[in-house]
Design a protein around this motif. Structure first.
Motif, mmCIF file in Angstrom:
data_model
loop_
_atom_site.group_PDB
_atom_site.id
_atom_site.type_symbol
_atom_site.label_atom_id
_atom_site.label_comp_id
_atom_site.label_asym_id
_atom_site.label_seq_id
_atom_site.Cartn_x
_atom_site.Cartn_y
_atom_site.Cartn_z
ATOM 1 N N LYS A 188 0.438 5.764 -0.206
ATOM 2 C CA LYS A 188 -0.332 6.988 -0.438
ATOM 3 C C LYS A 188 0.450 7.937 -1.326
ATOM 4 O O LYS A 188 -0.102 8.589 -2.199
ATOM 5 C CB LYS A 188 -0.647 7.656 0.905
ATOM 6 N N LYS B 41 -9.561 0.179 12.764
ATOM 7 C CA LYS B 41 -9.195 0.192 11.354
ATOM 8 C C LYS B 41 -9.619 1.496 10.684
ATOM 9 O O LYS B 41 -10.530 2.191 11.136
ATOM 10 C CB LYS B 41 -9.834 -0.987 10.630
ATOM 11 N N THR B 42 -8.943 1.829 9.604
ATOM 12 C CA THR B 42 -9.339 2.952 8.759
ATOM 13 C C THR B 42 -9.967 2.376 7.495
ATOM 14 O O THR B 42 -9.547 1.323 7.012
ATOM 15 C CB THR B 42 -8.131 3.817 8.377
ATOM 16 N N GLN B 43 -10.967 3.049 6.962
ATOM 17 C CA GLN B 43 -11.628 2.538 5.760
ATOM 18 C C GLN B 43 -10.707 2.631 4.543
ATOM 19 O O GLN B 43 -10.781 1.827 3.625
ATOM 20 C CB GLN B 43 -12.914 3.327 5.504
ATOM 21 N N THR B 44 -9.856 3.631 4.569
ATOM 22 C CA THR B 44 -8.880 3.850 3.503
ATOM 23 C C THR B 44 -7.733 4.634 4.130
ATOM 24 O O THR B 44 -7.616 4.700 5.354
ATOM 25 C CB THR B 44 -9.513 4.610 2.325
ATOM 26 N N TRP B 45 -6.869 5.234 3.318
ATOM 27 C CA TRP B 45 -5.832 6.095 3.870
ATOM 28 C C TRP B 45 -6.480 7.310 4.536
ATOM 29 O O TRP B 45 -7.333 7.965 3.947
ATOM 30 C CB TRP B 45 -4.891 6.575 2.770
ATOM 31 N N GLU B 46 -6.082 7.606 5.771
ATOM 32 C CA GLU B 46 -6.571 8.783 6.483
ATOM 33 C C GLU B 46 -5.382 9.572 7.018
ATOM 34 O O GLU B 46 -4.380 8.991 7.436
ATOM 35 C CB GLU B 46 -7.485 8.390 7.643
ATOM 36 N N TYR C 24 -2.944 3.822 7.235
ATOM 37 C CA TYR C 24 -3.926 2.838 6.786
ATOM 38 C C TYR C 24 -3.815 1.616 7.687
ATOM 39 O O TYR C 24 -2.753 0.991 7.783
ATOM 40 C CB TYR C 24 -3.679 2.443 5.331
ATOM 41 N N PRO D 183 -5.676 -1.926 7.943
ATOM 42 C CA PRO D 183 -6.640 -2.759 7.203
ATOM 43 C C PRO D 183 -7.753 -3.350 8.059
ATOM 44 O O PRO D 183 -8.877 -3.513 7.592
ATOM 45 C CB PRO D 183 -5.765 -3.865 6.601
ATOM 46 N N TYR E 120 0.861 -1.182 0.000
ATOM 47 C CA TYR E 120 0.000 0.000 0.000
ATOM 48 C C TYR E 120 0.900 1.236 0.000
ATOM 49 O O TYR E 120 1.964 1.229 0.617
ATOM 50 C CB TYR E 120 -0.898 0.035 1.236
ATOM 51 N N TRP F 198 -0.021 10.041 7.057
ATOM 52 C CA TRP F 198 -1.125 9.243 6.540
ATOM 53 C C TRP F 198 -1.024 7.834 7.109
ATOM 54 O O TRP F 198 0.070 7.278 7.225
ATOM 55 C CB TRP F 198 -1.095 9.207 5.016
#
Length: 355
Positions: free
Chosen positions: A201, A266-271, A240, A242, A199, A238
């Motif tokens: 960003k 967890k994060t839904q996507t990169w935050e 992430y 999973p 992964y 940033w």
């Protein structure tokens, strides 16, 4: 004339102050530890026929490395497993300079060898501005090879975060780059700290951290870098994650070994998250880490990318403000707060509260 002299003197004092202030955040660093063997063979790995001896004519200090030579095998220098140079012939101390710019951003062994099983080596990180491997050498006939003052130099500005997107390898010197750090009080555990292409960003890689434990007290794995925090407001990054962490585990941020931020959900996507660093002055040890505590098995995995300084935009949140006279909340009033890593710090209307 006196006024001119006074003004010139004032300028000189101010210039001297600025130069001195700048020197606090910039330093020239040799990534080779114990480069002149003044501490014996400390920080070096070696095998057979290597010793440190005194030399009144040593290029640096008064000790040098002495390695036995063999007629059928000339002295050689390796970096990251590649042969850089070989067959030195000078009987007097001579400085050698070898271009190593192709090896920037790598963590690997620097090795001097005089026979297949006679060598000395040290694992070093090659900084992104490193140009040369520099060292002094001489021979004593066909019997011995002498080595002194080994250098790979870098100029570090602590105000700049090195490798913010983790595009290079993890190193072993927090003054120079992101460097691995581990604490373990466990007998059954696993950890991961590496740059990963799974992964990303920004760029093609990110930092992958994971920790799990099934027997023991705790395990912590992470990376550290020394960074100047003076006059900065927020350290942003940033993240992430999973999946939710299992039991007592989380991804965290520490400054000088004190945890200042953590997350296990967890994060839904990169935050993007932010750590408030106001109030810190000078150079501090900043660490991103994964932590797991034994509580019927714990684990967490996360990815970090693009560590940088920045501002956090204020947001307006609908809520309630207390009436100072009646003590009752007034509906429909706004309160302005600043988002900070998933929480909010009130910047106005602090006499009220919000949902």
């Amino acid at each position: 004339m006196k006024r001119v002299i006074f003004f010139s003197l004032l300028c000189c004092i101010l210039l001297a102050f600025l130069v001195q202030a700048g020197s606090c955040t910039t330093a020239t660093i040799n990534v080779v530890k114990n480069p002149s063997f003044e501490e014996g063979l400390n920080d070096w790995e070696y095998y057979l026929e290597c010793s440190v001896v005194e030399d009144a004519n040593a290029p640096d200090g008064n000790k040098v490395l002495k390695i036995t030579l063999h007629p059928d095998y000339r002295e050689k220098v390796y970096l990251c497993g590649d042969l850089l140079s070989h067959a030195f012939s000078s009987e007097e101390w001579q400085e050698e300079q070898i271009d190593i710019s192709d090896y920037r951003g790598r963590l690997c062994y620097l090795q001097f060898k005089t026979l297949a099983n006679v060598w000395i080596k040290q694992k070093i990180y090659i900084p992104n501005d490193a140009d040369y491997l520099i060292f002094y050498h001489r021979r004593s006939g066909t019997n011995y090879f002498y080595l002194d003052y080994v250098r790979v130099l870098t100029t570090r500005d602590y105000e700049e975060i090195q490798d913010p997107s983790f595009e290079y390898e993890i190193g072993n010197n927090p003054d120079v780059c992101w460097s691995e750090y581990e604490e373990v009080d466990a007998s059954s555990y696993s950890t991961t700290v590496t740059t990963s292409t799974e992964y990303a960003k920004y760029g093609s890689k990110s930092l992958k951290l994971s920790a799990s434990i099934s027997d023991g007290n705790y395990v912590l794995i992470g990376v550290r870098q020394k960074i100047e925090l003076t006059d900065e407001d927020y350290l942003k990054f940033w993240l992430y994650i999973p999946s939710d962490a299992v039991n007592e585990a989380y991804i965290g941020v520490a400054i000088d070994n004190v945890t200042v931020w953590a997350r296990s959900v967890k994060t839904q996507t990169w935050e993007e998250f932010a750590v408030n660093v106001r109030g810190y002055t000078g150079v501090h040890d900043v660490m991103f880490f994964a932590y797991a505590k034994n509580a019927s098995s714990s684990s967490v995995e996360g990815y970090i990318d693009f560590v940088h300084f920045g501002e956090v935009n204020p947001v307006t949140i609908e809520g309630y403000v207390y009436d100072a006279l009646t003590g009752l909340p007034v509906e429909g009033c706004n309160i302005t707060a600043t988002q900070s890593g998933g929480s909010y710090e009130a910047t106005s209307g602090s006499d009220g509260y919000y949902n």
